[in-house]
Design a protein around this motif. Structure first.
Motif, PDB file in Angstrom:
ATOM      1  N   ARG A   5       0.968  -1.330   0.002  1.00 32.31           N
ATOM      2  CA  ARG A   5      -0.072  -0.187   0.006  1.00 32.31           C
ATOM      3  C   ARG A   5       0.847   1.130  -0.195  1.00 32.31           C
ATOM      4  O   ARG A   5       2.135   1.285   0.274  1.00 32.31           O
ATOM      5  CB  ARG A   5      -0.975   0.042   1.186  1.00 32.31           C
ATOM      6  N   THR A   7       0.791   5.069   1.601  1.00 33.78           N
ATOM      7  CA  THR A   7       0.037   5.812   2.627  1.00 33.78           C
ATOM      8  C   THR A   7       0.087   7.279   2.692  1.00 33.78           C
ATOM      9  O   THR A   7      -0.705   8.160   3.102  1.00 33.78           O
ATOM     10  CB  THR A   7       0.122   5.154   4.058  1.00 33.78           C
ATOM     11  N   ALA A  44      -8.230  10.921  -0.979  1.00 34.98           N
ATOM     12  CA  ALA A  44      -8.845   9.555  -1.022  1.00 34.98           C
ATOM     13  C   ALA A  44      -7.850   8.681  -0.807  1.00 34.98           C
ATOM     14  O   ALA A  44      -7.199   8.266  -1.924  1.00 34.98           O
ATOM     15  CB  ALA A  44      -9.613   9.383  -2.239  1.00 34.98           C
ATOM     16  N   GLY A  45      -7.399   7.879   0.104  1.00 33.33           N
ATOM     17  CA  GLY A  45      -6.525   6.698   0.168  1.00 33.33           C
ATOM     18  C   GLY A  45      -5.236   7.129   0.688  1.00 33.33           C
ATOM     19  O   GLY A  45      -4.410   6.377   1.260  1.00 33.33           O
ATOM     20  N   ASP A 138     -13.893   3.140  -4.285  1.00 29.78           N
ATOM     21  CA  ASP A 138     -14.450   2.637  -3.156  1.00 29.78           C
ATOM     22  C   ASP A 138     -15.439   3.808  -2.501  1.00 29.78           C
ATOM     23  O   ASP A 138     -15.405   5.302  -3.235  1.00 29.78           O
ATOM     24  CB  ASP A 138     -13.693   2.134  -1.933  1.00 29.78           C
ATOM     25  N   THR A 140     -15.002   6.022  -0.382  1.00 24.68           N
ATOM     26  CA  THR A 140     -14.243   7.157  -0.213  1.00 24.68           C
ATOM     27  C   THR A 140     -13.443   7.970  -1.317  1.00 24.68           C
ATOM     28  O   THR A 140     -13.048   9.106  -1.102  1.00 24.68           O
ATOM     29  CB  THR A 140     -12.923   6.781   0.722  1.00 24.68           C
ATOM     30  N   ALA A 142     -11.291   6.549  -3.505  1.00 21.91           N
ATOM     31  CA  ALA A 142     -10.116   5.971  -3.690  1.00 21.91           C
ATOM     32  C   ALA A 142     -10.423   4.820  -4.866  1.00 21.91           C
ATOM     33  O   ALA A 142     -11.378   4.127  -4.882  1.00 21.91           O
ATOM     34  CB  ALA A 142      -9.373   5.117  -2.636  1.00 21.91           C
ATOM     35  N   ILE A 144      -9.796   1.774  -6.659  1.00 19.34           N
ATOM     36  CA  ILE A 144      -9.252   0.282  -6.088  1.00 19.34           C
ATOM     37  C   ILE A 144      -8.989  -0.765  -7.039  1.00 19.34           C
ATOM     38  O   ILE A 144      -8.442  -1.957  -6.895  1.00 19.34           O
ATOM     39  CB  ILE A 144     -10.338  -0.315  -5.201  1.00 19.34           C
TER      40      ILE A 144
END
Length: 146
Positions: A5, A7, A44-45, A138, A140, A142, A144
């Motif tokens: 991921r 972040t 987002a994300g 998604d 939010t 983001a 995916i």
């Protein structure tokens, strides 16, 4: 194992107050703890942070002699904002233009079936605005998958 991921993305800013102001002109809100010495935008994300360039060089353990900060230039990396509809690419580029971005590529149909455009912020961090017809977001916002 390293978790798969991303972040936080940190941009080393030569003029942090000016770069912070640019992103705020895009309509982005920074966090309440942000200052002109360190700034974070929630996206987002991923969090986008702005950190003084020379401090980032030191923090990363880089040799300042081999790192150039005299003129912004392409660094071999782009950041992207994917949008849900093709016309939103055009809207986003207009907002970037109004905020003072350098438009590198006007919105156009992409060879891969979507719509794309590129701009550079005042320190030449390059951003793509793209619509991908197969993108999945998604709740939010983001992306995916695509």
């Amino acid at each position: 194992m390293i978790p798969q991921r991303v972040t936080l993305v940190t941009l080393g800013a030569l003029d942090l107050p000016s770069l912070r102001s640019f992103y705020k002109r895009l309509g982005w809100e920074d966090t309440p703890t942000s200052t002109d010495e360190y700034c974070v935008f929630t996206t987002a994300g991923v969090l986008l942070s702005l950190f003084p360039y020379h401090e980032l060089v030191k923090d990363a353990g880089l040799d300042e002699q081999v790192v150039s900060d005299t003129k912004p230039s392409f660094r071999g990396i782009t950041l992207a904002v994917n949008v849900e509809e093709p016309e939103l690419v055009d809207d986003a580029i207009e907002k970037a233009r109004e905020a003072g971005a350098l438009i590198l590529r006007e919105p156009e149909e992409a060879f891969w079936g979507g719509r794309t455009a590129y701009f550079a912020d005042p320190e030449y961090n390059v951003w793509e605005i793209a619509w991908n017809p197969s993108a999945v977001f998604d709740e939010t916002g983001a992306m995916i998958s695509f």
